[in-house]
Design a protein around this motif. Structure first.
Motif, mmCIF file in Angstrom:
data_model
loop_
_atom_site.group_PDB
_atom_site.id
_atom_site.type_symbol
_atom_site.label_atom_id
_atom_site.label_comp_id
_atom_site.label_asym_id
_atom_site.label_seq_id
_atom_site.Cartn_x
_atom_site.Cartn_y
_atom_site.Cartn_z
ATOM 1 N N SER A 150 0.864 -1.185 0.000
ATOM 2 C CA SER A 150 0.000 0.000 0.000
ATOM 3 C C SER A 150 0.894 1.226 0.000
ATOM 4 C CB SER A 150 -0.920 0.004 1.228
ATOM 5 O OG SER A 150 -0.145 -0.007 2.426
ATOM 6 N N GLY A 151 0.250 2.417 -0.119
ATOM 7 C CA GLY A 151 1.011 3.661 -0.108
ATOM 8 C C GLY A 151 1.460 4.077 -1.502
ATOM 9 N N ARG A 152 2.191 5.211 -1.531
ATOM 10 C CA ARG A 152 2.677 5.756 -2.796
ATOM 11 C C ARG A 152 4.192 5.981 -2.675
ATOM 12 N NH1 ARG A 152 1.260 11.811 -4.565
ATOM 13 N NH2 ARG A 152 2.923 12.134 -3.041
ATOM 14 N N TYR A 153 4.945 5.304 -3.559
ATOM 15 C CA TYR A 153 6.402 5.370 -3.485
ATOM 16 C C TYR A 153 6.985 5.389 -4.899
ATOM 17 C CZ TYR A 153 5.439 4.132 1.333
ATOM 18 O OH TYR A 153 4.948 4.132 2.614
ATOM 19 N N ARG A 226 20.117 7.792 -23.233
ATOM 20 C CA ARG A 226 21.243 7.895 -22.324
ATOM 21 C C ARG A 226 21.197 9.205 -21.541
ATOM 22 N NH1 ARG A 226 27.072 7.211 -24.943
ATOM 23 N NH2 ARG A 226 26.423 9.171 -25.904
ATOM 24 N N ASN A 227 21.708 9.153 -20.313
ATOM 25 C CA ASN A 227 21.761 10.302 -19.399
ATOM 26 C C ASN A 227 20.378 10.765 -18.953
ATOM 27 O OD1 ASN A 227 24.590 10.407 -19.502
ATOM 28 N ND2 ASN A 227 24.530 11.640 -21.372
ATOM 29 N N VAL A 228 19.382 9.944 -19.140
ATOM 30 C CA VAL A 228 18.013 10.274 -18.721
ATOM 31 C C VAL A 228 17.706 9.510 -17.438
ATOM 32 C CG1 VAL A 228 15.574 10.050 -19.299
ATOM 33 C CG2 VAL A 228 17.196 10.800 -21.032
ATOM 34 N N THR A 229 17.091 10.205 -16.489
ATOM 35 C CA THR A 229 16.662 9.573 -15.236
ATOM 36 C C THR A 229 15.193 9.201 -15.358
ATOM 37 O OG1 THR A 229 18.262 10.816 -13.927
ATOM 38 C CG2 THR A 229 16.395 9.858 -12.754
ATOM 39 N N MET A 230 14.912 7.919 -15.282
ATOM 40 C CA MET A 230 13.543 7.415 -15.331
ATOM 41 C C MET A 230 13.091 7.092 -13.913
ATOM 42 S SD MET A 230 13.857 4.738 -18.527
ATOM 43 C CE MET A 230 12.153 4.189 -18.353
ATOM 44 N N ALA A 231 11.943 7.622 -13.528
ATOM 45 C CA ALA A 231 11.375 7.355 -12.204
ATOM 46 C C ALA A 231 10.045 6.641 -12.385
ATOM 47 C CB ALA A 231 11.182 8.646 -11.433
ATOM 48 N N LEU A 232 9.859 5.548 -11.652
ATOM 49 C CA LEU A 232 8.576 4.845 -11.660
ATOM 50 C C LEU A 232 7.840 5.174 -10.371
ATOM 51 C CD1 LEU A 232 6.787 2.733 -13.194
ATOM 52 C CD2 LEU A 232 7.707 1.047 -11.600
ATOM 53 N N LEU A 233 6.675 5.797 -10.517
ATOM 54 C CA LEU A 233 5.828 6.123 -9.373
ATOM 55 C C LEU A 233 4.772 5.029 -9.240
ATOM 56 C CD1 LEU A 233 4.902 8.206 -7.194
ATOM 57 C CD2 LEU A 233 3.342 9.101 -8.935
ATOM 58 N N VAL A 234 4.745 4.390 -8.079
ATOM 59 C CA VAL A 234 3.770 3.339 -7.792
ATOM 60 C C VAL A 234 2.782 3.881 -6.770
ATOM 61 C CG1 VAL A 234 3.437 0.978 -7.006
ATOM 62 C CG2 VAL A 234 5.553 1.600 -8.189
ATOM 63 N N ASN A 235 1.533 4.050 -7.191
ATOM 64 C CA ASN A 235 0.507 4.609 -6.313
ATOM 65 C C ASN A 235 -0.485 3.512 -5.944
ATOM 66 O OD1 ASN A 235 -1.510 6.042 -5.000
ATOM 67 N ND2 ASN A 235 -1.371 7.799 -6.374
ATOM 68 N N ASN A 242 -5.422 8.824 -7.991
ATOM 69 C CA ASN A 242 -4.720 7.960 -8.946
ATOM 70 C C ASN A 242 -4.365 6.611 -8.312
ATOM 71 O OD1 ASN A 242 -4.754 9.912 -10.963
ATOM 72 N ND2 ASN A 242 -2.834 10.820 -10.274
ATOM 73 N N ALA A 243 -5.235 6.126 -7.448
ATOM 74 C CA ALA A 243 -4.952 4.871 -6.740
ATOM 75 C C ALA A 243 -4.813 3.720 -7.723
ATOM 76 C CB ALA A 243 -6.059 4.580 -5.735
ATOM 77 N N ASN A 244 -3.911 2.782 -7.398
ATOM 78 C CA ASN A 244 -3.653 1.576 -8.195
ATOM 79 C C ASN A 244 -3.210 1.915 -9.612
ATOM 80 O OD1 ASN A 244 -4.360 -0.378 -6.161
ATOM 81 N ND2 ASN A 244 -6.502 0.234 -6.477
ATOM 82 N N THR A 245 -2.212 2.800 -9.686
ATOM 83 C CA THR A 245 -1.651 3.182 -10.980
ATOM 84 C C THR A 245 -0.128 3.223 -10.886
ATOM 85 O OG1 THR A 245 -1.710 5.566 -10.481
ATOM 86 C CG2 THR A 245 -3.651 4.610 -11.581
ATOM 87 N N ILE A 246 0.506 3.201 -12.056
ATOM 88 C CA ILE A 246 1.940 3.445 -12.148
ATOM 89 C C ILE A 246 2.161 4.537 -13.181
ATOM 90 C CG2 ILE A 246 2.638 1.128 -11.440
ATOM 91 C CD1 ILE A 246 3.075 0.440 -14.380
ATOM 92 N N SER A 247 3.213 5.333 -13.006
ATOM 93 C CA SER A 247 3.527 6.433 -13.921
ATOM 94 C C SER A 247 5.028 6.513 -14.109
ATOM 95 C CB SER A 247 3.010 7.771 -13.376
ATOM 96 O OG SER A 247 1.637 7.723 -13.097
ATOM 97 N N ILE A 248 5.423 7.011 -15.275
ATOM 98 C CA ILE A 248 6.837 7.235 -15.570
ATOM 99 C C ILE A 248 7.106 8.736 -15.602
ATOM 100 C CG2 ILE A 248 8.524 7.173 -17.460
ATOM 101 C CD1 ILE A 248 8.581 4.640 -16.025
ATOM 102 N N ILE A 261 -3.030 -0.288 -12.764
ATOM 103 C CA ILE A 261 -2.503 -1.617 -12.479
ATOM 104 C C ILE A 261 -3.610 -2.625 -12.760
ATOM 105 C CG2 ILE A 261 -1.636 -3.148 -10.670
ATOM 106 C CD1 ILE A 261 -0.440 -0.689 -9.320
ATOM 107 N N PRO A 262 -3.347 -3.662 -13.549
ATOM 108 C CA PRO A 262 -4.415 -4.612 -13.916
ATOM 109 C C PRO A 262 -5.071 -5.250 -12.687
ATOM 110 C CG PRO A 262 -2.469 -4.943 -15.277
ATOM 111 C CD PRO A 262 -2.080 -3.974 -14.212
ATOM 112 N N GLU A 263 -6.333 -5.596 -12.853
ATOM 113 C CA GLU A 263 -7.112 -6.185 -11.763
ATOM 114 C C GLU A 263 -6.470 -7.462 -11.227
ATOM 115 O OE1 GLU A 263 -9.726 -5.229 -10.128
ATOM 116 O OE2 GLU A 263 -10.197 -3.406 -11.239
ATOM 117 N N LYS A 264 -5.824 -8.235 -12.115
ATOM 118 C CA LYS A 264 -5.218 -9.494 -11.686
ATOM 119 C C LYS A 264 -4.103 -9.289 -10.667
ATOM 120 C CE LYS A 264 -6.222 -12.032 -15.946
ATOM 121 N NZ LYS A 264 -5.626 -12.772 -17.102
ATOM 122 N N LEU A 265 -3.531 -8.090 -10.620
ATOM 123 C CA LEU A 265 -2.409 -7.831 -9.720
ATOM 124 C C LEU A 265 -2.815 -7.059 -8.471
ATOM 125 C CD1 LEU A 265 0.363 -6.857 -12.322
ATOM 126 C CD2 LEU A 265 0.092 -9.021 -11.104
#
Length: 715
Positions: A150-153, A226-235, A242-248, A261-265
């Motif tokens: 749970s939570g957002r990280y 290259r030289n790009v910082t990719m961040a994955l936000l898991v909510n 935006n509950a149960n989503t992921i963002s880049i 996030i798919p229902e199966k997960l």
């Protein structure tokens, strides 16, 4: 009149007159009259010209006003066609959380849950790939030690460098594209470490901008390089919009809208997972981000302990990792036992050819569906040199012994041969490995038998379901085709009624065939095992465990492992050692009655006899040739008579009489003592032709081979 006309022009422009020069004399009355008429006409023309100019000006003004109105309308339409403004960022700043946090260093790369080509360095902050020996085509993947409940990280990776290798020419296979790739996502514990492998236990967004779940793939963001910082936000905060989503996020800027996030997960603990190829990554789990997001967000390393589940990295109890060598017979449940072992012991990594094939498939490498020729040694037919020549396996044999993991090495043929076992054990010579032989021969356990029946039942069920889906698809195709024909016919009839002025017929309600078919598909498939299948101890697989040619060359040397070879422990899982030893001996004897000896070659005894035969047959052929020559025949007979006379004198006998006549046609060849002389000096083979000599040599060679077989087989 000319003077009057000129008077209307500006003074400096009077042609032929200088400024301030005197005008001509006054005109007569007629001239004045004519001049007045001329002036009237000129003024009329001037008025007409002015009116025409004003009219043209009005037209131009009207066109300009019309154009302005048109431009206003176009601007209005353009404004209407513009995309609506993107909604403002819905993610809010993270509130202060007084709950207990995870301990420092608890969130990290799980070394026990990573592929063998993940090369961490700099305290697990940098991840490098292997880029030689075929590994440039294989994806690397790992899970973190913390799963989110749970939570957002968020967590970040920065593409520090990309690796480009010049591929060797000569292959016909397709190299997966792109050559450099990063995937950030979530997966369940124990699932595949390769994101986007087609399974339902993971979801991801890659550096190409694609959101992937199962086999569905759609573009959601721009490419990251290259030289790009990719961040994955898991909510996974239920209170968030935006509950149960992921963002880049790309360098701190949102790169895509929140993806569900798919229902199966949902409702499961999801572990952040990273898959990459041909790039070096800087990994940051926090607590301080490399690039700030538009809002305050906690990183994974500073997560509340209640929001995450920490996976323990297994440590060996006695300080040693284990490497297991299964020893079993072909086509007697060997690989089914290995699969069952891995299900019970997910912390073990399999080192085998079939695992390399699975890894390559998940990495996007294509090969023909028929994997043949055997389960133990499937064909490597990718059309890529580094994959087909088993370079990956050779490199793995060097990596595995230095990795802190437990291994199982299911090499069926190699584990049955003493010299092959010694070679395999020598690679794990370091003292931090416990080397165990697991013997699986004889009557299986009840648990294994039940497992086999479950597998057979599942295969039958899948087959029935596949046939049902195929049939349903064909029926749906026919239904759609019939529906199109019916609609076309109704349209034709409606058009005819309209032309004839007839009223339209009322439509009758028809049953919804699609719903009925869907209901039929939802029915559970029921299959049962036949009596023959219930009696099976081992299931028959699509390919043999070992090909006949390979088996024939090696089965006679099959043996059980011993501690003298270097094993620390030997376990017998199905039957005791004594029973297994007798079973293996009987199995080998039974094979000797039916199996060809592929590597058998004629020995020294055969070669010596064959050499003597070659000399003898050359002498015989020479003798036959001389007998056919009348002059040489006389010499042969004279020599023979002299030899007989001398022999008689030595024995004290009388000189021999003339040789008796011999009828060759009535001669019993088996009564002849000397094939070079049938009694009258004539050789038995005097009339042989080429075919006779060839047949004679062939029969004698077979005779020698039959007698040499027992000596050379030495069994």
């Amino acid at each position: 009149s000319s003077a009057i006309w000129l008077k209307h022009l500006p003074t400096p422009t009077i042609i032929g007159l200088k400024a301030n020069s005197p005008l001509p004399e006054a005109m007569s009355a007629e001239e004045e009259k004519e001049d007045a008429e001329m002036q009237g006409k000129t003024e009329a023309k001037t008025e007409e010209a002015e009116e025409s100019a004003e009219a043209k000006k009005d037209v131009a003004d009207g066109k300009e006003e019309e154009k302005e109105e048109q431009d206003d309308e176009e601007a209005k339409e353009s404004a209407e066609k513009k995309e609506p403004e993107k909604p403002k960022e819905q993610e809010a700043d993270a509130a202060d959380d007084a709950r207990a946090k995870v301990s420092p260093g608890a969130v990290d790369i799980n070394s026990a849950d990573a592929t063998l080509n993940v090369m961490p360095t700099a305290g697990n902050k940098l991840l490098m790939p292997l880029t030689e020996g075929g590994f440039q085509h294989l994806l690397a993947g790992f899970r973190t030690t913390a799963g989110i409940k749970s939570g957002r990280y968020m967590f970040e990776v920065k593409i520090v460098e990309t690796h480009n290798r010049n591929e060797q020419q000569g292959g016909q296979g397709r190299v997966p594209m792109p050559r450099q790739l990063v995937r950030l996502g979530l997966s369940t514990a124990g699932s595949s470490l390769i994101l986007a492998d087609g399974g339902s236990n993971c979801v991801s967004i890659d550096s190409e901008g694609f959101f992937v779940f199962e086999k569905a793939r759609r573009k959601v963001s721009q490419k990251c390089g290259r030289n790009v910082t990719m961040a994955l936000l898991v909510n996974m905060d239920e209170a968030s919009p935006n509950a149960n989503t992921i963002s880049i996020f790309k360098d701190g800027v949102r790169a895509c809208e929140p993806q569900a996030i798919p229902e199966k997960l949902r409702g499961k603990t999801l572990f952040p997972t990273i898959t990459y190829k041909n790039v070096t990554l800087q990994v940051n789990f926090g607590p301080i981000p490399l690039k700030e997001l538009p809002f305050k967000c906690n990183m994974l390393a500073s997560a509340a302990a209640a929001d995450v589940e920490l996976a323990e990295v297994p440590k060996p109890s006695d300080g040693k990792y284990e490497v297991v060598f299964p020893v079993g017979l072909p086509d007697q449940g060997y690989f089914d036992w290995v699969d069952s072992f891995l299900e019970k012991n997910p912390g073990y990594v399999e080192l085998s050819d079939r695992k390399i094939l699975e890894w390559a498939s998940k990495s996007g490498l294509w090969r023909p569906k028929n994997q043949g020729p055997s389960n133990d040694k499937p064909d490597m037919k990718f059309g890529i040199r580094e994959m087909d020549d088993m370079s990956v396996k050779r490199l793995l044999s060097n990596i595995a012994p230095v990795a802190c993991q437990n291994f199982i090495v299911p090499e069926l043929r190699a584990n049955l041969l003493a010299h092959e076992r010694k070679d395999a054990l020598s690679k794990f010579a370091l003292p931090n490995f416990k080397k165990t032989a697991a013997v699986i021969m004889g009557e299986p356990t009840a648990e294994y038998k039940a497992k086999v029946k479950d597998i057979i039942l599942a295969e039958k069920k899948n087959k029935v379901e596949l046939e049902r889906k195929k049939k349903a698809a064909e029926e749906e195709r026919k239904r759609v085709l019939e529906e199109k024909k019916k609609k076309a016919e109704e349209a034709r009839k409606a058009a005819k009624r309209k032309r004839d002025g007839e009223e339209e017929e009322a439509k009758e309600d028809e049953p919804d065939e699609a719903k009925e078919e869907a209901k039929a598909e939802d029915e559970e498939v029921v299959v049962q095992l036949t009596d023959e299948e219930k009696d099976l101890t081992h299931r028959k697989m699509a390919n043999p465990d070992m090909t006949e040619s390979v088996l024939a060359k090696s089965y006679a040397d099959f043996s059980l492992p011993s501690k003298e070879e270097g094993f620390d422990d030997i376990t017998y899982h199905w039957q005791p050692e004594g029973d297994v030893a007798k079973l293996l001996k009987d199995w080998v004897f039974a094979k000797k009655l039916t199996q060809r000896v592929e590597d058998l070659k004629p020995g020294d005894s055969f070669k010596e006899s064959w050499s003597q035969w070659q000399k003898s047959i050359q002498e015989w052929r020479k003798l036959a040739s001389e007998w056919k020559d009348p002059n040489k025949r006389k010499a042969l007979l004279a020599k023979r008579a002299e030899a007989k006379k001398k022999e008689a004198e030595e024995k004290g006998d009388e000189a021999p009489k003339e040789d008796p006549e011999v009828d060759v046609d009535d001669l019993d060849v088996f009564s002849v003592d000397n094939v070079s002389d049938i009694g009258n000096g004539e050789p038995l083979f005097a009339n042989f032709v080429y075919e006779d000599w060839f047949l004679l040599s062939t029969r004698y060679e077979i005779h020698l081979l039959l007698h040499s077989f027992k000596k050379d087989l030495n069994d």
